[in-house]
Structure formats: structure tokens, C-alpha cells
Design a protein around this motif. Sequence first.
Motif, mmCIF file in Angstrom:
data_model
loop_
_atom_site.group_PDB
_atom_site.id
_atom_site.type_symbol
_atom_site.label_atom_id
_atom_site.label_comp_id
_atom_site.label_asym_id
_atom_site.label_seq_id
_atom_site.Cartn_x
_atom_site.Cartn_y
_atom_site.Cartn_z
ATOM 1 N N ALA A 120 -8.625 5.073 8.637
ATOM 2 C CA ALA A 120 -9.172 4.913 7.284
ATOM 3 C C ALA A 120 -10.430 5.760 7.101
ATOM 4 C CB ALA A 120 -9.472 3.443 7.001
ATOM 5 N N HIS A 180 0.829 -1.199 0.000
ATOM 6 C CA HIS A 180 0.000 0.000 0.000
ATOM 7 C C HIS A 180 0.864 1.250 0.000
ATOM 8 C CE1 HIS A 180 -3.667 -2.353 0.990
ATOM 9 N NE2 HIS A 180 -4.239 -1.367 0.368
ATOM 10 N N MET A 222 3.090 0.993 -3.725
ATOM 11 C CA MET A 222 2.332 0.914 -4.965
ATOM 12 C C MET A 222 1.010 1.649 -4.821
ATOM 13 S SD MET A 222 0.838 -2.369 -6.944
ATOM 14 C CE MET A 222 -0.416 -2.962 -5.855
#
Lengths: 267, 590
Positions: free
Chosen positions: B508, B423, B426
Motif C-alpha cells: 500500500a 476493492h 468496485m
Amino acid sequence: MPLAFIVWAFAIVIVYVFLARLWWFPPPINQHGIIYDQHFLSTLLVTGVIFFLAQLALGYVIVRYRDRGQRAVYSHGNNKLEVLWTSAAAVLFIGAVLASTRVYAGVHLGRPPENALRVEVLGKQFAWSFRYPGPDGKFGRTDIKLINDAGGNPFGLDDTDPAARDDIVTSALRVPVGTPVRLTLKSRDVIHNFFVRELRLKQDLVPGMEIPLVFQADKTGVYEIPCSELCGLGHHQMRSTLEVLTAEEFRRWEQAQVEQLRQLQQP
Amino acid sequence: MSSPVTHHAVHAAPKGFLRRYIFSTDHKVIGKQYYLLALFSVFVGMLLSVLMRYHMIYPDAKVSWFEKLWPTGAAGGIMTPELYLSLMTMHGTIMVFFVLTTAPQSGFGNYFLPLQIGAEDMAFPVINMLSFWTTFAALVVLLAAFFVPGGAPLSGWTAYPPLSAVGEIAGPGQGTGQTLWILSIALFCAASLMGAINFIATTIDLRAKGMTLMRMPLTCWAWFVTAILSLLGFAVLLAAGILLLLDRTAGTSFFLPAGLVVNDQILNHKGGSPLLWQHLFWFFGHPEVYIAILPGMGLTSTVLSVFARKPIFGYRAMVYAILAIGFLGFLVWGHHMFVSGMNPYTGIAFSVLTMAIGVPSAIKTFNWIGTLWGARIRFTTPMLFALGFVSLFVTGGISGIFLGQPALDLYLHDTYFVVGHFHMIMGVAAIFGIFAGTYYWFPKMYGRMMNETLGKIHFYLTFIGVYAIFTPMHFVGVAGNPRRYPNFKEFEFLGELLPVHTFMTHAAFFTAAAQLIFLFNFFWSMKKGAKAPVNPWEATTLEWTVPSPPPHDNFGGRLPEVYRGAYEYSVPGAEKDYLMQNEPAVAVKE
Ligand code: HEM
Ligand SMILES: [Cu+2]
Ligand SMILES: [Cu+2]
């Protein structure tokens, strides 16, 4: 500008968490685990320094070269520097991997000792089974048509083969402490993965292949085996345990199993 | 190398709405179409990831609208593990293919490659249009998997057989859902092949007079090499996908060995090898991560140089590094297979090659710092994202040094350490590249500036957010947390890590919410942003010589001539602190 401080703050926090080992490996229970940890630490040390210096430098240039009306330097680079850091990176990276090859070779390229306890590991959606050859020291014949999970025959042992009749089949892996163990990993449906954190070992179980894995646990205890290759909707429940017993406990356990099998097979 | 003059037929702007905005052959329209497709996809992908993170920490929660969306997967409002896995599969697939492959290469590349090399369009405009609509079809087919019986597949974006090859008996979603997944990927491959040919031909044939290869902006180099990677990688994935489809539907056994008993059913296959898929998949899959990141690297280089007001440090080294990454990228796929049962000697060979590819990546980082050294930095939003990219790239690269060693991978493989690693490098690094590109090029694409204040807020929240989500993944990975687990209820040692997961889930939510600022800024600026001048950033490359947005034929019928490299900033004696690539030799006061 604030970016520099954020970058530094993250670098410090990350380095701190690793140094303080707030979340860490469980203690190793085998020789390989000890070597593994040493190699992990030396990699961590070297890369940690690089990581820290790189983030530090990034923050530094952000602060130092912010626009304060100065004139930027007109430079297209410096070949000496390019050669220097290219070779430094090459030496470092290749060095690390060569150093680690020893650790890897110790697991996968050694010959299993003659006296190793042999156990077959079978993965299926979503359970583990383990098979010991029993008193005759031979794994008996199996046939996929005889597979019967509910009937306690996940391997499809063929009872018409005497060598199969004394095979011990369990759902937890029990091994004696300080004894080499040679696992043969198999799967009968999809790919699974055998992982014991305390052994620092992980290996896929691939249908159609028999993959050997050798280890020796030096500390008694119960260790969890989480399936570590996606195998379907029950992947996260595919659990078993490695129980490392004293030699005496193991002998007694094995004996009890043999006895139980005998009684079951009485007409 | 001399620069070939374009023999490209001049095409007039088409009239009707359909030809102009929908089935357009204009590279600029197609570039925007790709970009918007990726934008839609990234929000879908992000939504899925937020649901996944939610389920991980509240696996038993009842949420009524889950049931509305997924009547079987979330019957009674409680998400099932199989639904989690299908969200995960779709998240990964959408992000990798429809976001990271689509926005930086097909989106920005399409729009700006012709502009930066001084061409009127891509070499094959009709193929270009076809390739976009094929990608669109691929996305529709993929999303359709949510709505078929059994739902979306659960075998991950890697679709390892036998799980992906034996059909419904292996799990819900493995029937029609998995078939649709393969079809979608096959379509995507076809589209990418068309795109790749176009990029390669355009770069080789359509450069303006004076635009030698070594004068190209690094973005063009990155797109060019990425196109070569796409051509070779997607061709193999397409073939592999077809073989997998045959195994599923025609009874072949490319990936299926004898003796399979799945769900108490004896299967009639023999002679295939599950490892064969892994080899084919990762032969594509590793280059794929460079397909995702190379354009971001090229753009970061450019943006750093523009806002540092300094030439890029080591242009040649940068070009060689891109080429080396491209070449070595095809020799390292085995590092995804260290514990797969592959021959251990092969593993060692792959590990040495893997470390070798770390070298050009390190070179890039050093050169970025070198570019900033002695600079005069303007902290615009694109610059902040480029700087963030460098930080993330370092962090993600460092964890790669662990994973590239088979010895350490013996423990770390398929743990959250890997999820954290990819994560960082990329996922979010590439996303930062996309954001940098968006803030940088938006004025050219839409003729208006994006709001800088909102941009900066968006940057800081996102930068902090992604570190907060993905750094702790490394920690739980070191503790042995396996990936692709819908919940952590069955294992004692995982219970102890739950607080960390709770933290990541909240991070998140936070980060996802911050993306709404971007969304607002994007669409608001499109209508209401300040009018963009021709060259708002005082950059040197050719796209900044034409109006914002550029006319249909880009250069108004007069192709530019190029006199110098792309990074001439702060040239001593020059009047301004930048020299455009197409400015004829100027009197430089010595
Ligand atoms: C808000 C940002 C994101 C969050 C919270 C997030 C979260 C996650 C989570 C929880 C998983 C599942 C891990 C597992 O169960 O093994 C996952 C998998 C994955 N993510 Fe993300 N992700 C985000 C952004 C991205 C981006 C930008 C990419 C682009 C590369 C990406 C690519 C992937 C891939 C390829 C997988 C693997 C799927 C698989 O295992 O098949 N993610 N992500
Ligand atoms: Cu599993
Ligand atoms: Cu790779």
C-alpha cells in the motif's frame, strides 16, 4: 507487451497460492464443514479455470495483436458467439448456486433434533455470554433492569423465578462432542456476529431478534470465536472460545457449575 | 427512434471570474469541478487507508504527528482502535461517494455527455451548478466530522443501526460525528438526484440529429443507465438517512427495537427493526456499486475499441448487458444480508438473482476480449488502464461467484475476502476506469497532452501495486480474518496471518507513493504538456470534432449531424482507419 507477462504472472501466482493452500481454512470439525469445503473446492476449481483462461486470453491478445503494421479485422461481432457464451455463463452460474443451496439449506432449513443441547448466546459491547438452562431444562425469566455485568448477571436473570436460579451463565461456549447444539442468538445493544471458523458458520446477533443456529461439533478442542460484525471500538477484542469437550468432561463441568450455583445461593 | 433537435437556448459565455469558474453553469466547468473534487477526495481517502494499513501492523507505534492531527484519538501519538475505525469509516465513505460516484459520472459524464451526443450543454444548467455545490457542501460536512468532539463516526460506510442510531453511548464519534455523516450523505443524495434528472433529460432530449440511441457511444449508455440507478437508489438512501436521523434526534424507533441496553443504559425505544435499515441501505448500496463501475465499463469499451482500431465487438449485446445490469441491480441487494438473520428462503432467492446478474457482467468481458481479437493494438496509457480494468474486473468478478452463494458466504461474509473482492471490482477497477478516462480525455479538457512515459510508469507501478495489496486479502479471508479489525493482537489465528498483512501494508505504501507520479503528471501537463490537436487518438466520437479545449458553446453554434455508430474503425475501403460519427457518407472504395 510487458503487461501480458505481468497478467500471466499474477494469474499463475494466484492459482499457485490457492492450489498450494498457503493460507487456508482450518480443518473442519463438523459434517457441514466437510460439505462446505467440498463445495468451496468445486467452486474454486470451476472459477479457477475460468479465471486462468480469461487472464491467459487477455495476455494472449495483448501479445498477438500488438501493432505490427497489420490491418485490424472489421467485425461488429458474432451473434452465435454471444448466444453461446451467454448461455454457458448462465448455466454455470445458476448451476453453482443451485448446487450450493443444499449446503445452505442444511444449516438453516433443517429442524433441530429433539435432543439438541440448548444454549443462549448473548452479545454485548464487547463480550460474549452463554446461558444453559440448567438441571430443570428451562431458561428462566429475565429482566433488562436486573442486568449487572460486574455482578455476573449479563442476561438480567430474575432470581425470583426458580427456573432462572439454576441457569448457568458462562463466558465461553462449552459443548459435548458429537451432540447437536441449538443456539439462540441475541444481542442487547448493537449487532454482533457469531463466527467459528472450524464450523464454517457465521450468524449475526441482532437486537430485537432471536436467531437460531444449529450445529454439531465432532472433534474435541478449543476454537476461537471472533466477533464478525462491526460493533464499536472493542470489536476486535470481542473474543470467546468454543470448547468441545468429551461427553464425560462436559457432564462433569456442568455438574460443577450446578454445584457452584447451589453453594452461592445458600443463605 | 428519431432524434429530437435541441430547443436549448444558446447562452453566451459569461464574463466575470465568479460566474465563469466558480458558479458556472457550463457543463464543462462543472465537470472539471467535480473531477477536481474527486481528485482531492481520492488523495484524502488514500492517505487514510495508508494510515489504517500502518496501524494494523504497528498498532502500538508512537508517531508524534498523529497526536497533532488527532489530539484525543491518538493521545500520546498512539492511534486508538476507535481512531482506526473512524479512519475506516471516512475512507470508505469518501471513496464510495466522493470518488467513485463523483468522478466517472458527475465529472466525466458532465463534461462529455453533451459533447458526445452533440448538445450545447446539459438540459438544466442551473440545477447542474446547484448539484455540484451541494456535493461540495456534503464533502465539507463530512470532513467536519473529524473536528467535532468525539471525532468521526466509527460505524463504517454502511452505518448499521443500532450502532449508528443510539448516539454517543455506543462509542466516540457516534454523537455529533455520526450526525454529520448522515447530513453529509443526505446532501450527497440530494445532489445526486439533481444530477440524475439532468443526465436523463439530456440523454433523452438533447441528442443531435442522427444520434439515435443505438448510435450512442457506450459511455453515454453507461451514464444514462447510471443516472437511472442514481435516481432510484439515492432517493431511497435519502429517505433512510432521514429516518435514521429521526431515530437519533426525535426519539422515533424505525430501526430500534425494544429492550436495548447500551453501555448499561436502558433505552426507551420500541418496535423498530435493525434489518429494515439494511434492506433500505443495500437497496441503494448494491446499485451503488454499479453506479461506480458502469461508467468505467462504458469507457473501457470505448478506449479498447479506439486503440484496438476495431469496432466494439457486440455493440448491441453490450447495450443489453448494461440495461440488464441496471435492472437486475435492483433485485440483488439481499446478497449483502445472507447472515443478517433474514429469512433463509429469501437468501436463496437473492442468490439466484445475484448469479443471474453475473451473466451480463461475463458478457461484457467476453465482448472486450472479442474486441481485442484481430486488433491492431496501440499501447497508449489510457489503453493500458483499460486493459488493466479488464484484468481486475475478471479477478474481482470471480470472487463474486463465491460471495454470491449464501452457502459459501456463511464463512466468507465480513472477512477480508470481501474486502479483497470489493476493492478489486468496485474500488480499483473503477479507479482504473477513472485513470483511463483521465489520460484519454485530458487533452480535450485541458488542451494539452499528458506525458506518456510518466503515464506508463504510473500504470505499471499501480497495476502491480493493487494486485499486491488486494490479492492477499483473499488469502487471509479464506483463513477467516474478520474485517474492520484495527489490530490482530487478541486472536491466536490472526497472529499467524500478520506477515501477510505486513506485506499488504508495504504494498500500500508503494502504490500510494506511485500516485504522486500521476499527480505530478496531471498538474505539470496542464501547464507544460504538448499542445493537444483536435483528435489526438484518432477516435470517432463527437468530442473529437471540436477544438481542445472546446469553446463555451461546444460546437460553435452549429450542432453536428450524425451519420453512423460510434465505433467505425478499420472500415474496409475507407481512406483512414476510422470514420467520424459526423462525417457524411464517404466514398468507400469497394
Ligand atoms: C491505496 C488503496 C487502498 C487501500 C490500501 C485500501 C485499504 C483499505 C482498508 C485497510 C480498509 C479497511 C478494511 C477493514 O478494516 O475492514 C478499507 C476499507 C474500505 N475501502 Fe479501501 N483501500 C484502498 C482504496 C480504496 C478504493 C479505491 C475504494 C473505492 C471503492 C475503497 C473503498 C473502501 C470501502 C468501501 C471500505 C469499507 C469501509 C467500511 O468497512 O466501512 N478503498 N480499505
Ligand atoms: Cu463486534
Ligand atoms: Cu451487492
